[in-house]
Design an enzyme around this catalytic site. Sequence first.
Site, PDB file in Angstrom:
ATOM      1  N   LYS A  85       0.788  -1.225   0.000  1.00 18.82           N
ATOM      2  CA  LYS A  85       0.000   0.000   0.000  1.00 18.82           C
ATOM      3  C   LYS A  85       0.830   1.291   0.000  1.00 18.82           C
ATOM      4  O   LYS A  85       0.341   2.344  -0.415  1.00 18.82           O
ATOM      5  CB  LYS A  85      -0.937   0.008   1.207  1.00 18.82           C
ATOM      6  N   ASP A 145      -8.806  -0.564   6.591  1.00 15.62           N
ATOM      7  CA  ASP A 145      -8.856  -1.842   7.292  1.00 15.62           C
ATOM      8  C   ASP A 145      -7.504  -2.181   7.901  1.00 15.62           C
ATOM      9  O   ASP A 145      -7.362  -3.211   8.565  1.00 15.62           O
ATOM     10  CB  ASP A 145      -9.278  -2.960   6.332  1.00 15.62           C
TER      11      ASP A 145
END
Length: 379
Positions: free
Chosen positions: A80, A106
């Site tokens: 990410k 999340d």
Amino acid sequence: MEIKNKMDSSFYINNPDNTFVDNVTTAILEKCDDAMTFHSSLPGYKPTPLIHLPNLSQKYNVGNIYVKDESFRFGLNAFKGLGASYAIHQILKKKPQIETFCTATDGNHGRAVAWSANFFNKKAVVFVPKGTTDQRIQAIEKEGAIVEQVDGNYDKTCAYAKAVSEKNGWELVQDTAWENYEEIPAYIMGGYLTLFQEIEDSLLLPSCPRIDLVFLQAGVGSFAGTGIRYYLEKYGANRPKIIIVEPTEADAILASFKKGKITTSLGNSETIMAGLNCGTPSLGAWDLIKNGSDISIKIDDKYSREAIRELYFPNGSDTKIISGESGASGLAGFIAIMKEQEYKPIKETLCINETTNILFISTEGATDIDMFDSIISEK
């Protein structure tokens, strides 16, 4: 063999037209050729390993299995950081006065936003859904962010982060797009292109891919959409076939295929695949997925567990790979297809045989070590 899709099925066989849709996301992605240059300038950058697993390939009687291991990315244990850092880089070029970035997550995306904001000497506030583990929260806090838990699921947390950002004048860096919020998610997707470009030299050829199938896990679909964009741009109709994998209880992409439009999953959002536990597809990713993927499949958590153990306890001389619940989900989808009668039509549609070359992306390492330890101890 003609396969008819059923509304109650665990998969959808698509007939993609392999074309781009003229929208904000595709327009921005066309301009993201500098993502690799930007990432290469960051301290600690190096391509993550692409691992060949010949013995696992032999076990499943396929040609070759390759796994791109993103647990080594920027010390963040997940891919990410590519998207968050590139998006914040682009934002600050236009708005250098911004002091605070905000997001909902999340886990991995929030940590990446916190890390990226800290790199640019900015603040980060991160909201997480109910049920987010303490380990994931602590990992975000270690990057310097303020973390607050929201009493709701991922979609509700996104809405809350949006409202608070607007109220406080923070810059929202969300990896899902909706109407009138498309530019920043597109920059995040642009950052993910670096991952696929790294694969280029060792796995792909100029005019024809050496791989036949690519398994891409999906939450909101931004990562999967980026992969599809990459392969369509490079190979067009000659691209590898692409399989989208989701948890059974967070099957927003599959639900959208069945409805023929963006749809919220009716699942209960209970899955160990936390990074994929999203309710509604990203507006910026949906058209790419619809036009450039071949199969959409939802799988039970048990296949994720099996895939984690398959990688952690390698076959023969294969390299050990530490992959988390979401990271191993692409392989989990493959295992389900190869083992279960329910998915036999997919295996036949994809013509999986002893010559098939397959690529998986392990998008994260053991980001929840307690969960990971419990899974590998089940063997």
